[in-house]
Design an enzyme around this catalytic site. Structure first.
Site, PDB file in Angstrom:
ATOM      1  N   ARG A 160       5.859  -2.180   4.919  1.00  0.00           N
ATOM      2  CA  ARG A 160       5.758  -2.232   3.455  1.00  0.00           C
ATOM      3  C   ARG A 160       5.116  -0.951   2.971  1.00  0.00           C
ATOM      4  O   ARG A 160       4.111  -0.510   3.544  1.00  0.00           O
ATOM      5  CB  ARG A 160       4.860  -3.394   3.022  1.00  0.00           C
ATOM      6  CG  ARG A 160       5.482  -4.755   3.210  1.00  0.00           C
ATOM      7  CD  ARG A 160       4.414  -5.821   3.114  1.00  0.00           C
ATOM      8  NE  ARG A 160       3.399  -5.635   4.151  1.00  0.00           N
ATOM      9  CZ  ARG A 160       2.279  -6.336   4.249  1.00  0.00           C
ATOM     10  NH1 ARG A 160       1.994  -7.253   3.353  1.00  0.00           N
ATOM     11  NH2 ARG A 160       1.420  -6.122   5.224  1.00  0.00           N
ATOM     12  N   LYS A 210      16.841  -7.580  10.292  1.00  0.00           N
ATOM     13  CA  LYS A 210      16.232  -6.759   9.232  1.00  0.00           C
ATOM     14  C   LYS A 210      16.716  -7.201   7.850  1.00  0.00           C
ATOM     15  O   LYS A 210      15.934  -7.414   6.927  1.00  0.00           O
ATOM     16  CB  LYS A 210      16.566  -5.286   9.493  1.00  0.00           C
ATOM     17  CG  LYS A 210      16.202  -4.351   8.358  1.00  0.00           C
ATOM     18  CD  LYS A 210      14.704  -4.294   8.127  1.00  0.00           C
ATOM     19  CE  LYS A 210      14.350  -3.701   6.793  1.00  0.00           C
ATOM     20  NZ  LYS A 210      13.696  -2.446   6.837  1.00  0.00           N
ATOM     21  N   LYS A 257       4.646 -14.462  -5.989  1.00  0.00           N
ATOM     22  CA  LYS A 257       4.078 -13.975  -7.253  1.00  0.00           C
ATOM     23  C   LYS A 257       5.206 -13.753  -8.242  1.00  0.00           C
ATOM     24  O   LYS A 257       6.096 -12.922  -8.018  1.00  0.00           O
ATOM     25  CB  LYS A 257       3.294 -12.675  -7.030  1.00  0.00           C
ATOM     26  CG  LYS A 257       1.862 -12.952  -6.599  1.00  0.00           C
ATOM     27  CD  LYS A 257       0.993 -11.743  -6.830  1.00  0.00           C
ATOM     28  CE  LYS A 257       0.852 -10.989  -5.544  1.00  0.00           C
ATOM     29  NZ  LYS A 257       0.553  -9.622  -5.577  1.00  0.00           N
ATOM     30  N   GLY A 259       6.974 -12.621 -11.839  1.00  0.00           N
ATOM     31  CA  GLY A 259       6.803 -11.445 -12.689  1.00  0.00           C
ATOM     32  C   GLY A 259       8.140 -10.885 -13.113  1.00  0.00           C
ATOM     33  O   GLY A 259       9.102 -11.634 -13.324  1.00  0.00           O
ATOM     34  N   GLY A 263      11.577  -4.659  -6.784  1.00  0.00           N
ATOM     35  CA  GLY A 263      12.230  -3.352  -6.863  1.00  0.00           C
ATOM     36  C   GLY A 263      11.986  -2.635  -5.552  1.00  0.00           C
ATOM     37  O   GLY A 263      11.817  -3.264  -4.514  1.00  0.00           O
ATOM     38  N   CYS A 266      13.952  -0.865  -0.771  1.00  0.00           N
ATOM     39  CA  CYS A 266      14.525  -1.751   0.250  1.00  0.00           C
ATOM     40  C   CYS A 266      15.188  -3.011  -0.306  1.00  0.00           C
ATOM     41  O   CYS A 266      16.373  -3.236  -0.058  1.00  0.00           O
ATOM     42  CB  CYS A 266      13.443  -2.157   1.238  1.00  0.00           C
ATOM     43  SG  CYS A 266      12.963  -0.793   2.289  1.00  0.00           S
TER      44      CYS A 266
HETATM   45  C1  UDX Z   1       9.833  -4.325   1.868  1.00  0.00           C
HETATM   46  C2  UDX Z   1       9.545  -5.294   3.027  1.00  0.00           C
HETATM   47  O1  UDX Z   1       8.409  -6.099   2.713  1.00  0.00           O
HETATM   48  C3  UDX Z   1       9.349  -4.537   4.314  1.00  0.00           C
HETATM   49  O2  UDX Z   1       9.115  -5.441   5.388  1.00  0.00           O
HETATM   50  C4  UDX Z   1      10.620  -3.729   4.530  1.00  0.00           C
HETATM   51  O3  UDX Z   1      10.729  -3.154   5.729  1.00  0.00           O
HETATM   52  C5  UDX Z   1      10.798  -2.745   3.395  1.00  0.00           C
HETATM   53  O4  UDX Z   1      10.938  -3.494   2.197  1.00  0.00           O
HETATM   54  P1  UDX Z   1       8.410  -2.755   0.264  1.00  0.00           P
HETATM   55  O5  UDX Z   1       9.714  -2.391  -0.381  1.00  0.00           O
HETATM   56  O6  UDX Z   1       7.441  -1.682   0.588  1.00  0.00           O
HETATM   57  O7  UDX Z   1       8.669  -3.537   1.633  1.00  0.00           O
HETATM   58  O8  UDX Z   1       7.668  -3.753  -0.741  1.00  0.00           O
HETATM   59  P2  UDX Z   1       7.198  -5.270  -0.790  1.00  0.00           P
HETATM   60  O9  UDX Z   1       5.738  -5.346  -0.679  1.00  0.00           O
HETATM   61  O10 UDX Z   1       7.968  -6.109   0.146  1.00  0.00           O
HETATM   62  O11 UDX Z   1       7.582  -5.631  -2.299  1.00  0.00           O
HETATM   63  C6  UDX Z   1       8.923  -5.520  -2.754  1.00  0.00           C
HETATM   64  C7  UDX Z   1       9.028  -5.852  -4.219  1.00  0.00           C
HETATM   65  O12 UDX Z   1       8.832  -7.244  -4.438  1.00  0.00           O
HETATM   66  C8  UDX Z   1       8.027  -5.140  -5.136  1.00  0.00           C
HETATM   67  O13 UDX Z   1       8.697  -4.676  -6.282  1.00  0.00           O
HETATM   68  C9  UDX Z   1       7.023  -6.214  -5.494  1.00  0.00           C
HETATM   69  O14 UDX Z   1       6.431  -5.998  -6.750  1.00  0.00           O
HETATM   70  C10 UDX Z   1       7.906  -7.448  -5.509  1.00  0.00           C
HETATM   71  N1  UDX Z   1       7.190  -8.702  -5.243  1.00  0.00           N
HETATM   72  C11 UDX Z   1       6.608  -8.889  -4.040  1.00  0.00           C
HETATM   73  C12 UDX Z   1       7.143  -9.698  -6.215  1.00  0.00           C
HETATM   74  O15 UDX Z   1       7.688  -9.547  -7.306  1.00  0.00           O
HETATM   75  N2  UDX Z   1       6.486 -10.868  -5.931  1.00  0.00           N
HETATM   76  C13 UDX Z   1       5.888 -11.086  -4.734  1.00  0.00           C
HETATM   77  O16 UDX Z   1       5.324 -12.187  -4.553  1.00  0.00           O
HETATM   78  C14 UDX Z   1       5.946 -10.068  -3.755  1.00  0.00           C
END
Ligand code: UDX
Length: 441
Positions: A160, A210, A257, A259, A263, A266
């Protein structure tokens, strides 16, 4: 072990630094000479907590080097990792042009036994295609007899942004997809020091794991966002719903969460790519279009609510907190915050934005349409509304009485429910979150 990492983006650099931290000798290769020069001086070109410090350490230990010249380092490689970009095409499918070009180049130069690993997230079948291209290029270069010495292993990353290095060093699992048992063992050994269960499987299963992981997490987010919309209509609080279901270990508390939706580089790409992949194999994966639709609609709903509440946004001074796609990163790729800001600008709103880390990247997308403030409070001077779009921890630390004095109208639209528990009505704010059911007026 000697490792060559091709590509020094978020994944390549963090993983390279991670392996160097484990004691391996890592050579990082990139075609961007400017980037390599900065890295060589110990300067990380993006914001990722801990990577800068870890880089300095492994450089001091002599465990990492940076070069644009693959030829100069490939000879010693026991493992070669490919971590170049695979951006989505307009159809949603991953663009593998750069990955294949790198595979051709590796094949041209390779003269010894090596294990290849594709770190980029790629559709099922890509690892085999990369191996075939490497072997083909070796054959073309007159080294056909050596092609059987080259194997490929699919080792997807689950890093992440914001916690990528910690995620690497404390992985919850290591997925190893291989045909060849010895190559799989080499990769297992490469991860020695990371105490995580190994999932040893076929190449195709590893590739699909993945996508399955990211699509499942995106599904969880879209699910809770649907619940949030319902909660708003029935007077329930989605945070309590998330807690109430998340305590069931079969569901778990994470990724619930609500909202403005997910985005980043990934989730949007991977969910679309999985949908596309299913279609190519004659299978209609019914859930995925709904997950995407809900995610897109989440931004629409939030935007429409705020425009309605404000009675239009043209010429209105609005403050925005947060532009990164999530906190602890400077990444604005596919950021819902950027999208909402662009919509407001397109309608003629007078926007002053603040983000602790993502301003430079945001400027590239928002150009002159937005003013940027040096602090969160400054962004709110003379504002009729504040919109919170990324949940940076520092936003909770501001003086809300000072904030109220700076705003013309003490009105907050919170796209992340980030300030929901701060009882802002006690400071005289009108506050609205997502799925909180009853609004504090
Ligand atoms: C993600 C995966 O978690 C990771 O394992 C993968 O290899 C790459 O993609 P990342 O894109 O860094 O990682 O972000 P992540 O923390 O997963 O959040 C993704 C999106 O989901 C963010 O926009 C975040 O704001 C949103 N999100 C996350 C929510 O809206 N609610 C949540 O409860 C969690």
């Amino acid at each position: 072990m000697n490792l060559v990492m091709i590509g020094t983006g978020y994944v390549g650099l963090t993983t390279g630094v991670g392996f160097a931290t484990l004691g391996h000798k890592v050579a990082c290769v990139d075609i961007d000479a400017g980037k390599i020069a900065r890295l060589d001086m110990g300067e990380v070109p993006f914001y990722e907590p801990g990577v800068q410090e870890a880089l300095k350490e492994v450089q001091a230990q002599g465990n990492i080097l940076f070069t644009t010249d693959l030829k100069s380092v490939i000879g010693g490689a026991e493992v070669i990792m490919l971590a170049v970009g695979t951006p989505p095409k307009s159809t949603g499918e991953a663009d593998l042009t750069v990955l294949f070009a790198v595979a051709d180049q590796v094949g041209k130069l390779l003269e010894h036994e090596v294990v290849l690993v594709v770190k980029s997230t790629v559709p099922v079948g890509t690892n085999r295609a990369v191996l075939a291209r490497v072997r083909e290029a070796m054959t073309q270069a007159g080294r056909e007899e050596l092609t059987s010495l080259v194997q490929i292993v699919s080792v997807p990353e689950f890093l992440r942004e914001g916690t990528a290095l910690a995620d690497f060093l404390h992985s919850d699992r290591i997925v190893i997809g291989a045909d060849d048992g010895i190559a799989a063992q080499t990769i297992d050994l490469l991860h020695e020091g990371i105490h995580a269960p190994r999932v040893v499987t076929s190449i195709e299963s590893a590739e699909l794991i993945k996508y399955a992981a990211n699509a499942f997490l995106a599904t969880k987010i879209s699910f809770i966002n649907e619940m949030a919309n319902l909660a708003d209509r029935v007077g329930a609080d989605v945070r309590d719903i998330a807690q109430g279901i998340g305590l069931d270990p079969r569901i778990g508390p994470h990724f619930l969460k609500a909202g403005i939706g997910y985005g980043g580089s990934c989730f949007p790409k991977d969910v679309s790519a999985l949908e596309q992949l299913s279609g190519e194999h004659g299978y209609s994966f019914r859930l995925l279009p709904a997950v995407i639709e809900v995610n897109n609609r989440q931004r629409d709903l939030f935007y429409k609510h705020l425009v309605r509440e404000l009675g239009g946004v043209k010429g209105r001074r609005i403050a925005i907190w947060g532009l990164a796609f999530k906190p602890d990163t400077d990444d604005v790729r596919e950021s819902a915050a950027i999208d909402i800001t662009q919509r407001l600008c397109a309608q003629g709103a007078d926007i002053v934005a603040y983000d602790p880390k993502a301003t430079e990247n945001a400027k590239l997308l928002l150009a002159d349409t937005v003013q940027f403030a040096p602090t969160a409070i400054d962004a709110c001077a003379g504002a009729e509304a504040l919109i919170v779009l990324t949940e940076w921890p520092e936003f909770r630390e501001v003086s809300f009485s000072a904030l109220k004095d700076r705003m013309i109208e003490p009105r907050i639209f919170d796209g992340r429910n980030h300030l929901a528990d701060l009882h802002l009505s006690e400071y005289g704010f009108w506050y609205r979150g997502v799925g909180l059911g009853s609004y504090e007026d």
